[in-house]
Design an enzyme around this catalytic site. Structure first.
Site, PDB file in Angstrom:
ATOM      1  N   LYS A 116      22.658  73.126 -52.245  1.00  0.00           N
ATOM      2  CA  LYS A 116      21.904  72.685 -51.071  1.00  0.00           C
ATOM      3  C   LYS A 116      21.624  71.178 -51.159  1.00  0.00           C
ATOM      4  CE  LYS A 116      19.411  77.057 -50.297  1.00  0.00           C
ATOM      5  NZ  LYS A 116      20.167  77.805 -49.334  1.00  0.00           N
ATOM      6  N   GLU A 200      11.466  71.031 -48.653  1.00  0.00           N
ATOM      7  CA  GLU A 200      11.607  70.816 -47.214  1.00  0.00           C
ATOM      8  C   GLU A 200      10.264  70.992 -46.546  1.00  0.00           C
ATOM      9  OE1 GLU A 200      14.477  73.507 -45.574  1.00  0.00           O
ATOM     10  OE2 GLU A 200      16.150  72.558 -46.614  1.00  0.00           O
ATOM     11  N   GLU A 275      24.531  76.180 -40.641  1.00  0.00           N
ATOM     12  CA  GLU A 275      23.233  76.743 -40.253  1.00  0.00           C
ATOM     13  C   GLU A 275      22.201  75.658 -39.977  1.00  0.00           C
ATOM     14  OE1 GLU A 275      23.280  81.099 -42.320  1.00  0.00           O
ATOM     15  OE2 GLU A 275      22.164  79.553 -43.386  1.00  0.00           O
ATOM     16  N   GLU A 289      22.133  74.487 -44.177  1.00  0.00           N
ATOM     17  CA  GLU A 289      23.180  74.648 -45.185  1.00  0.00           C
ATOM     18  C   GLU A 289      24.460  75.101 -44.497  1.00  0.00           C
ATOM     19  OE1 GLU A 289      22.842  77.860 -47.911  1.00  0.00           O
ATOM     20  OE2 GLU A 289      22.434  79.325 -46.355  1.00  0.00           O
ATOM     21  N   ASN A 291      27.689  77.832 -44.898  1.00  0.00           N
ATOM     22  CA  ASN A 291      28.263  78.968 -45.609  1.00  0.00           C
ATOM     23  C   ASN A 291      29.777  78.931 -45.473  1.00  0.00           C
ATOM     24  OD1 ASN A 291      25.834  80.077 -46.559  1.00  0.00           O
ATOM     25  ND2 ASN A 291      25.444  80.932 -44.540  1.00  0.00           N
TER      26      ASN A 291
HETATM   27  P1  ADP Z   1      19.628  80.935 -47.928  1.00  0.00           P
HETATM   28  O1  ADP Z   1      20.731  80.092 -48.454  1.00  0.00           O
HETATM   29  O2  ADP Z   1      18.882  81.643 -49.009  1.00  0.00           O
HETATM   30  O3  ADP Z   1      20.026  81.817 -46.803  1.00  0.00           O
HETATM   31  P2  ADP Z   1      18.528  79.000 -46.034  1.00  0.00           P
HETATM   32  O4  ADP Z   1      18.250  77.607 -46.402  1.00  0.00           O
HETATM   33  O5  ADP Z   1      19.752  79.267 -45.239  1.00  0.00           O
HETATM   34  O6  ADP Z   1      18.528  79.903 -47.351  1.00  0.00           O
HETATM   35  O7  ADP Z   1      17.286  79.615 -45.256  1.00  0.00           O
HETATM   36  C1  ADP Z   1      17.177  80.951 -44.906  1.00  0.00           C
HETATM   37  C2  ADP Z   1      16.016  81.160 -43.957  1.00  0.00           C
HETATM   38  O8  ADP Z   1      14.803  80.676 -44.503  1.00  0.00           O
HETATM   39  C3  ADP Z   1      16.142  80.429 -42.637  1.00  0.00           C
HETATM   40  O9  ADP Z   1      16.901  81.153 -41.715  1.00  0.00           O
HETATM   41  C4  ADP Z   1      14.697  80.324 -42.220  1.00  0.00           C
HETATM   42  O10 ADP Z   1      14.239  81.535 -41.676  1.00  0.00           O
HETATM   43  C5  ADP Z   1      13.969  80.099 -43.519  1.00  0.00           C
HETATM   44  N1  ADP Z   1      13.797  78.665 -43.790  1.00  0.00           N
HETATM   45  C6  ADP Z   1      14.625  77.863 -44.491  1.00  0.00           C
HETATM   46  N2  ADP Z   1      14.169  76.617 -44.522  1.00  0.00           N
HETATM   47  C7  ADP Z   1      13.007  76.592 -43.842  1.00  0.00           C
HETATM   48  C8  ADP Z   1      12.030  75.583 -43.523  1.00  0.00           C
HETATM   49  N3  ADP Z   1      12.175  74.338 -43.917  1.00  0.00           N
HETATM   50  N4  ADP Z   1      10.954  75.942 -42.792  1.00  0.00           N
HETATM   51  C9  ADP Z   1      10.781  77.219 -42.382  1.00  0.00           C
HETATM   52  N5  ADP Z   1      11.656  78.201 -42.650  1.00  0.00           N
HETATM   53  C10 ADP Z   1      12.755  77.916 -43.376  1.00  0.00           C
END
Ligand code: ADP
Length: 669
Positions: A116, A200, A275, A289, A291
């Site tokens: 990430k 974040e 995403e 991120e 995928n």
């Molecule tokens: P992973 O790789 O584990 O799927 P992500 O970064 O894609 O993690 O995040 C997955 C979910 O977590 C997002 O869809 C969202 O619901 C929540 N999320 C991620 N970052 C944030 C953020 N900065 N603030 C609020 N929710 C977040």
């Protein structure tokens, strides 16, 4: 062109890839672990190779075993599906060394996007906005805490190597940072083998939006529009749809532009998903991120674009240029997908395992089911709990949502409980219907957790009893069990045409109802709590239509001896239906009918003894649960009194007439 392809995966995604292979005339090779030797993907593939024991680390994550299977079968290409080895560089590297085509992006793209932190640097360089935050190399507590203070609380600490919604920790205030960093580091190291963290800003009312991209090896890159995956639980997607509802054109254009910028910066050459997170009501999406694989939710994109993403992945992997240009990609209608998991949403989403006795597929237009199970499949604790995806397509969102809710109401998996009742309630909720989606949807809509609607009128119990009776009616009784035939009260229809009364207990989840059933030519009279209902059943396979007092309703059914699985609105409830053998035990026992002994009415198994020595019982109380001819029945006390002696115990097989219990009759008796 590729002639034979190996799928390094299992479950629904392996079946999904096999389907496209079949359509393209490509031979398919499945791989499987011990637990999956009879799995659906193994049955569907042209060839299948055993690659190891049940635990994933020794089978589906064993890249050497996968390569050996490809070589043994002459597979020219490997499709990784999602999960398992799909986002690790080891398998594509081994493919390259062995001259096998990898259906996925380059190991370099996988590696760079797998971090990430690294992916945020690439996005930044490409001019793609990320969530305000910190992804610096200095991982000291002091630097991290200072960064969090600058970002402003609350913040989210993430593991750089994390995925699947794991490795995220919310921090409310500065004084909590030190402890949170410590735990997060430990979890990241243990879970992903890399302790690097990033921070974040916590977006308060986030929507999860993503863009499907597809590139080829000749510099071609297109986007296939967006998906919305905001309905989540524990950061994991539950419902996904395409396109996204209530999205301004400006926000949508920004999503597409950002996804293409990133894809081009990466020279991305396969299917991938970029995403984003968007604050509700805002128009600025932030990159989360990328995928580097096919996503679980890819079918919704397929349904609105009319494209087969697996086919396109295979073609570009084989070196073909993209057969479509951006202007050819148009979208039509709406598609919504739900993940059907083997879990109990009313009990903390506890995973369910077991054998699938039967599956009743939904009918109706515009429904696609991507499944990895069929009747006879075993759901084991070794892999994730997703059994199938139900995807509905409609000319607009309302049509798609209604079709999906209807399909979820009829789709029934018997033997293993699923989350269908829960996801169906999500789809039918006014907030969902209005498209008001954020990742807080589930906690806001079900603040006290989800509970199924109770069967207050007892209609489901009545239906279960009637379905069971109908099932028994048609059953041939083995002649060897002669005495059983004489149990007039047990039979639903009397030979003489006189109504025969059968008392039934219908049990479900600790609650028992007592019904009286009278069989006639036109169906049954079933009385519950003194009220008599006219009931009739028409059953065909897993489908039954049960009419109660003139109103008929469709149910999915599965009868297994005494157990009736009834699917109402998609949620399968199990009922134990037991006839009561009134007075019979006594008449077959040594004592005269009505005497104080309870005897086995026929050879069978004592399932449970409900009383103890010295206990007072009233005539008619169930005192022993008995099983014979694969039927459970309750044996009632022949007289009122005190239990004097018990001659049997649970689990014991007894012969006909064996005395089970002696009762000291009460004075008045
Ligand atoms: P992973 O790789 O584990 O799927 P992500 O970064 O894609 O993690 O995040 C997955 C979910 O977590 C997002 O869809 C969202 O619901 C929540 N999320 C991620 N970052 C944030 C953020 N900065 N603030 C609020 N929710 C977040």
């Amino acid at each position: 062109m590729i002639r034979k392809l190996l799928i390094a995966n299992r479950g629904e995604i392996a079946c999904r890839v096999i389907a496209t292979c079949r359509r393209m005339g490509i031979a398919s090779v499945a791989v499987y672990s011990d637990a999956d030797k009879d799995a659906l993907h193994v049955r569907q593939a042209d060839e299948a190779v055993h690659i190891g024991p049940s635990d994933a680390a020794s089978s589906y994550l064993n890249a050497d075993a996968v390569i050996a299977a490809a070589k043994a079968t002459g597979a020219e290409a490997i499709h990784p599906g999602y999960g398992f080895l799909s986002e690790r560089i080891v398998l594509p590297q081994l493919c390259e060394q062995n001259g096998i085509i990898w259906v996925g992006p380059s190991p370099d793209a996988i590696e760079r996007m797998g971090s990430k932190i690294e992916s945020k640097h690439i996005a930044e360089k490409a001019g793609v906005a990320g969530v305000p935050g910190y992804h610096g190399a200095d991982q000291d507590d002091a630097a991290m805490t200072a960064a969090a203070t600058k970002i402003g609380y609350p913040v989210l600490i993430k593991s750089s190597a994390g995925g699947g919604g794991r490795g995220m920790r919310r921090v409310e205030k500065e004084s909590d940072m030190k402890a949170a960093l410590e735990i997060a580091r430990r979890e990241a190291q243990a879970g992903f083998g890399d302790s690097s963290l990033l921070i974040e800003k916590l977006i308060q009312r986030p929507r999860h939006l993503e863009v499907q991209v597809l590139g080829d090896k000749h510099g071609g890159l297109v986007h296939l529009h967006e998906r919305e995956c905001s309905v989540q639980r524990n950061y994991q997607k539950v419902v996904e749809e395409a396109p996204a509802p209530r999205l301004t054109e400006k926000a949508r254009e920004r999503l597409f532009a950002a996804a293409l910028k990133l894809g081009n910066a990466m020279k991305y050459d396969s299917a991938g998903t970029v995403e984003f997170i968007l604050e509700e009501g805002d128009e600025q999406p932030y990159f989360l991120e990328m995928n580097t694989r096919l996503q679980v939710e890819h079918p919704v994109t397929e349904l609105i674009t009319g494209l087969d993403l697996v086919e396109l992945q295979i073609r570009v992997a084989a070196g073909e240029p993209l057969p479509i240009s951006q202007k050819d990609i148009t979208i039509n209608g709406w598609a919504i997908e739900v993940r059907v998991n083997a879990e109990d949403p009313a009990a903390g989403y506890r995973p369910n395992v077991g054998f699938v006795h039967g599956v009743r597929l939904p009918d109706g237009d515009g429904i696609r089911i991507d499944t990895g199970i069929a009747a006879g499949s075993e759901v084991t604790p070794h892999y994730d709990s997703m059994l199938a995806k139900v995807i509905a397509y409609g000319s607009d969102r309302t049509v798609a949502a209604q079709r999906l809710a209807t399909a979820l109401g009829t789709y029934s998996v018997f033997g293993v409980g699923t989350n269908q009742g829960f996801v169906r309630d999500i789809i039918a909720h006014p907030k969902f219907v209005a498209g008001e989606l954020t990742t807080r949807f589930i906690e806001e809509v079900f603040p006290d957790g989800w509970k199924p609607v109770a069967d207050t009128q007892g209609h489901a119990a009545i239906a279960a009893a009637a379905v069971w009776a109908k099932h028994i009616e048609g059953r041939a009784v083995p002649p060897a069990l002669g005495p059983f035939l004489s149990l007039g009260g047990f039979r639903v229809l009397s030979r003489a045409g006189k109504p025969a009364v059968t008392r039934l207990t219908v049990e479900h989840g600790g609650t028992k109802v007592l019904l009286e059933l009278i069989g006639g030519k036109e169906g049954y009279d079933i009385s519950l709590d003194g009220k008599v209902h006219k009931v009739s059943v028409r059953a065909s396979g897993a489908d039954a239509s049960v009419s109660i007092d003139g109103v008929s309703r469709r149910y999915g059914i599965h009868v297994n001896n005494s157990e009736v699985g009834l699917s109402v609105d998609g949620a399968v409830t199990l009922y134990q239906v037991m006839p009561e053998l009134d007075g019979i035990g006594a008449s077959l026992g040594g004592a005269a009918a009505g005497g104080p002994r309870l005897a086995a009415p026929m050879p069978g198994l004592v399932v449970a003894v409900q009383v103890e020595v010295g206990q007072d019982v009233a005539k008619g109380d169930t005192i022993v649960t008995f099983e014979a001819m694969k039927l459970m029945m309750s044996l009632p006390a022949p007289v009122s009194g005190k239990v004097k002696e018990i001659f049997c115990k649970a689990g014991e097989t007894v012969s006909a007439g064996a005395v089970l219990l002696d009762i000291e009759p009460a004075e008045s008796a």
